[in-house]
Design an enzyme around this catalytic site. Sequence first.
Site, mmCIF file in Angstrom:
data_model
loop_
_atom_site.group_PDB
_atom_site.id
_atom_site.type_symbol
_atom_site.label_atom_id
_atom_site.label_comp_id
_atom_site.label_asym_id
_atom_site.label_seq_id
_atom_site.Cartn_x
_atom_site.Cartn_y
_atom_site.Cartn_z
ATOM 1 N N ASP A 42 0.863 -1.173 0.000
ATOM 2 C CA ASP A 42 0.000 0.000 0.000
ATOM 3 C C ASP A 42 0.908 1.233 0.000
ATOM 4 O O ASP A 42 2.092 1.159 0.324
ATOM 5 C CB ASP A 42 -0.940 -0.005 1.203
ATOM 6 C CG ASP A 42 -2.247 0.720 0.907
ATOM 7 O OD1 ASP A 42 -2.262 1.585 0.013
ATOM 8 O OD2 ASP A 42 -3.255 0.428 1.568
ATOM 9 N N GLU A 73 -17.443 9.696 5.243
ATOM 10 C CA GLU A 73 -16.831 8.382 5.475
ATOM 11 C C GLU A 73 -15.917 8.044 4.311
ATOM 12 O O GLU A 73 -16.201 8.356 3.161
ATOM 13 C CB GLU A 73 -17.895 7.296 5.636
ATOM 14 C CG GLU A 73 -18.803 7.119 4.424
ATOM 15 C CD GLU A 73 -19.769 5.959 4.557
ATOM 16 O OE1 GLU A 73 -19.608 5.136 5.477
ATOM 17 O OE2 GLU A 73 -20.690 5.867 3.724
#
Length: 714
Positions: free
Chosen positions: A248, A450
Amino acid sequence: MSEVYPYKNSNLPIEERVKDLVSRMTLSEKISQMLHESPAIPRLGIPEYNWWNECLHGVARAGIASVFPQAIGLGATFNPDLIYQIAEIISDEARAKHHEFVRNNDRGIYKGLTFWSPNVNIFRDPRWGRGQETYGEDPFLTGELGVAFVKGLQGNDERYLKLVATPKHYAVHSGPEKLRHQFNAVVNNKDLRETYLPAFKKCVKEGHAASIMGAYNRTNDEPCCGSKTLLIDILRKEWGFDGYVVSDCGAIDDFHMHHKVTKNAAESATMAVNNGCELNCGNTYESLLTAVKEGLVSEETIDKAVTKLFEARFRLGMFDPPEMVLYANIPYSVNDSDEHRKMTLKAALESIVLLKNENNLLPLQKNLKKIAVIGPNADSLDVLLGNYNGTPSKYVTMLDGIKNKVSAEVLYAKGCELTGSSKEGFKDAIEAAVKSDVVIACMGISPKLEGEEGHVEGSDADGDRLNLDLPGVQKDLLKELKDTGKPIVLVLLNGSPLTINWAKENIPAIIEAWYPGEEGGTAVADIIFGDYSPAGRLPVTFVKSLDDIPPFEDYNMSGRTYRYMEKEPLYPFGFGLSFAEFEYDNLWLSSEKISVDDAIDIYVDVKNVGHVKSDEVVQLYLKDTESSVKVPKYELRGVKRINLLPGEKKTVKFEFKPRDMALIDNDGRCILEPGLFTVYEGESQPDEMSQELMGRKVLSKTFEITGDLRELVY
């Protein structure tokens, strides 16, 4: 005549070509190709390449593209076949866009063929802002949909990959976002192999994913992108994965900066590469030259890593003439085409879940005179798109969809903002409601509240949510609308569960629409006015209160998801109503007693006894009733979405192989124990609430497995 190097000979095997190419590169050149921004090597004819691309629910961040419902909505379809078709469309557009970019000498970020999707993490906690990117809380459903997505992206050509799919984030990753760079997810062997790994395993073993992305966090003290346990012992040795692993973005810097398991970048790069992470999203691997000089990493290890990366690029046809690669000839006109737009609508329709329909308020009649459309999400583009999204050339909001559907006068009032305490807009909203025959209230949250850490401007917890209620004054507005006495249809737009306890008790019709994509408004209107019978199912449990689940940081599955939750939910996993009515009958098994080595077939008849054509989602759950260790109450083990005309009946078949009936013991072993098992089949899970909400019981049958305990390959 100049010499043609073997790596340029398209007739040679890829392995031979890659070996030849890597042998001609200097150490510095090889290391440069292990960064996601890989520079060109002109002397070898290697163009620059940026490995970073995204296609969670459509080609993302690269201009105009078809935008499908957010992944959680795709999860709600319970339909692997549809997910495969969607992934095929995404891969068509991705190929067409890539080759158009290359023709224009644009090789920048989000222009390549290596895509960092799907997200097959388990949505174990409703607070997680990135739960919207997943297919929900169930390992079986996530695995089935993940495999379908991977296969649809990568294609079925024997020689070439269409795209590279990259299931992420491996592994045990689901928040908190604000701690992800330093968090240590502590998980026992049972939960690891029963809940957190199965979807990744299926994507590797069945989907043949060509790449895997590691997670930011540590798992049991090991940074995931440098974990010997995850990357070598499990991924490569157990599962036989032969693709490449990508970190990542910035995750390898975290080793020394936040996890504090190494002292500097060279040590971090060493840990990652030696444990099987070939590609660095970031620039930490620039330190590999130092690491090699200091004897921390061998050049042979670098060679193996670079070889895997170039194998992927060669398998994508990047070093062959376009005429040899079928996928290179997909016309650019497929991008954002009318045909693809129809599929975004189909996907949105299949994703929508009808949560409540008191006294059959829905579908509404189209001959109403006035309709009030109210709420902060009624005319919003954001709530159509979710995150990791592309840009649609055309889009249909909730307001647009309703206006397009009926000839009635549509009165629109925003009513209030998504968040905040101002009630300034209440007056206009109430006036519109009073004048109308029905109120359609479009509420919920949005990707502004979110999502991923660092990408969400309105979150109260770096992307996560600390409160699951309707934010701001939305519930107050809803209460005042209720006081008008007008019938109300509540349309929720959100990527994660909401605690709509008051609405469940007081609002007659509730629709869960998720972040439904570019044609979301059309889909919602089609359902509200009866042009489509809803059949979506909740891929995640809606809890009544955060007090009903364990702390966010606790990765133990006890008390979580429908499989282990002890408290009664607000709405259960697998639940969803329809405008049709279905009758289940004649559940039978191929045998009621089998040995531990045998398979068993399960059959059930499903009939549409209603008055409208409709899809139905047939769900099969299994319970091990005599297990020696704690196991889930029952687990989803089969799902089929079928379409039935009024009066039509179909027989649905499922097959259980020994592995499907096995459990994971406390040591993480996969074992099949003799004893009694119960299968449940119906339109929901077999919990009391689901059966009460559906108004029907699920069918069940018990069978016995005989013989000696078997330990199976996980």
